[in-house]
Design an enzyme around this catalytic site. Structure first.
Site, PDB file in Angstrom:
ATOM      1  N   LEU A   1       0.799  -1.225   0.000  1.00 46.74           N
ATOM      2  CA  LEU A   1       0.000   0.000   0.000  1.00 46.74           C
ATOM      3  C   LEU A   1       0.831   1.274   0.000  1.00 46.74           C
ATOM      4  CD1 LEU A   1      -2.693  -1.114   2.591  1.00 46.74           C
ATOM      5  CD2 LEU A   1      -2.725  -1.342   0.089  1.00 46.74           C
ATOM      6  N   LYS A   2       2.120   1.168   0.281  1.00 45.91           N
ATOM      7  CA  LYS A   2       3.025   2.317   0.313  1.00 45.91           C
ATOM      8  C   LYS A   2       2.417   3.477   1.101  1.00 45.91           C
ATOM      9  CE  LYS A   2       4.778   0.857  -4.126  1.00 45.91           C
ATOM     10  NZ  LYS A   2       3.656  -0.055  -4.412  1.00 45.91           N
TER      11      LYS A   2
ATOM     12  N   PRO B   1       2.881  10.579  11.031  1.00 48.53           N
ATOM     13  CA  PRO B   1       3.235   9.398  11.821  1.00 48.53           C
ATOM     14  C   PRO B   1       2.072   8.775  12.595  1.00 48.53           C
ATOM     15  CG  PRO B   1       4.978  11.013  11.988  1.00 48.53           C
ATOM     16  CD  PRO B   1       3.846  11.681  11.249  1.00 48.53           C
TER      17      PRO B   1
END
Length: 135
Positions: free
Chosen positions: A49-50, A55
């Site tokens: 899915l990259k 974060p």
């Protein structure tokens, strides 16, 4: 589509142990059920899915993927050190388990940092070769 992917997995049976699920299949209705179904059968799911986001968002996405039994998950390395470190720490904390033949098997989701997209590399190399008199 996920129904076709599931039918293929059923036909393959024990001939395949790893299944890559990319972004196109991920965005289709039924992705989560497919990933869960594969993991419940002892198959290893590679969610390509990259992920690339702040974060906190990636941290939570890693937790969700681990809960589905995803074995490998790609993150886009351009997300930076903080995103990658938080994802790796979350993956370590989120152990998954599966009972196979009466034996509990535990694993952590492994996160993989993608630094380049293959299509971009191929396109760049092709343009370079043309500029150097190549085909």
């Amino acid at each position: 589509n996920p129904a076709e992917a599931r039918a293929l997995a059923e036909r393959l049976g024990d001939a395949a142990a790893f299944y890559k699920i990319g972004l196109e299949l991920f965005s289709a209705r039924g992705y989560f059920e497919l990933a869960d179904w594969l993991a419940a059968r002892g198959k290893k799911v590679f969610a390509d899915l990259k992920l690339y986001d702040i974060p906190e968002t990636v941290d939570r996405a890693v937790a969700s993927a681990a809960a589905l039994g995803v074995r490998y998950l790609t993150l886009h390395a351009c997300g930076g050190a903080s995103m990658l470190e938080r994802a790796a720490r979350r993956a370590e904390r989120e152990a998954s388990s599966l009972t196979l033949l009466g034996v509990n098997v535990y694993w952590n989701t492994l996160v993989i940092g993608a630094t380049l997209l293959l299509a971009v590399v191929i396109d760049t190399l092709g343009k370079r070769r043309k500029g150097m008199g190549g085909p």
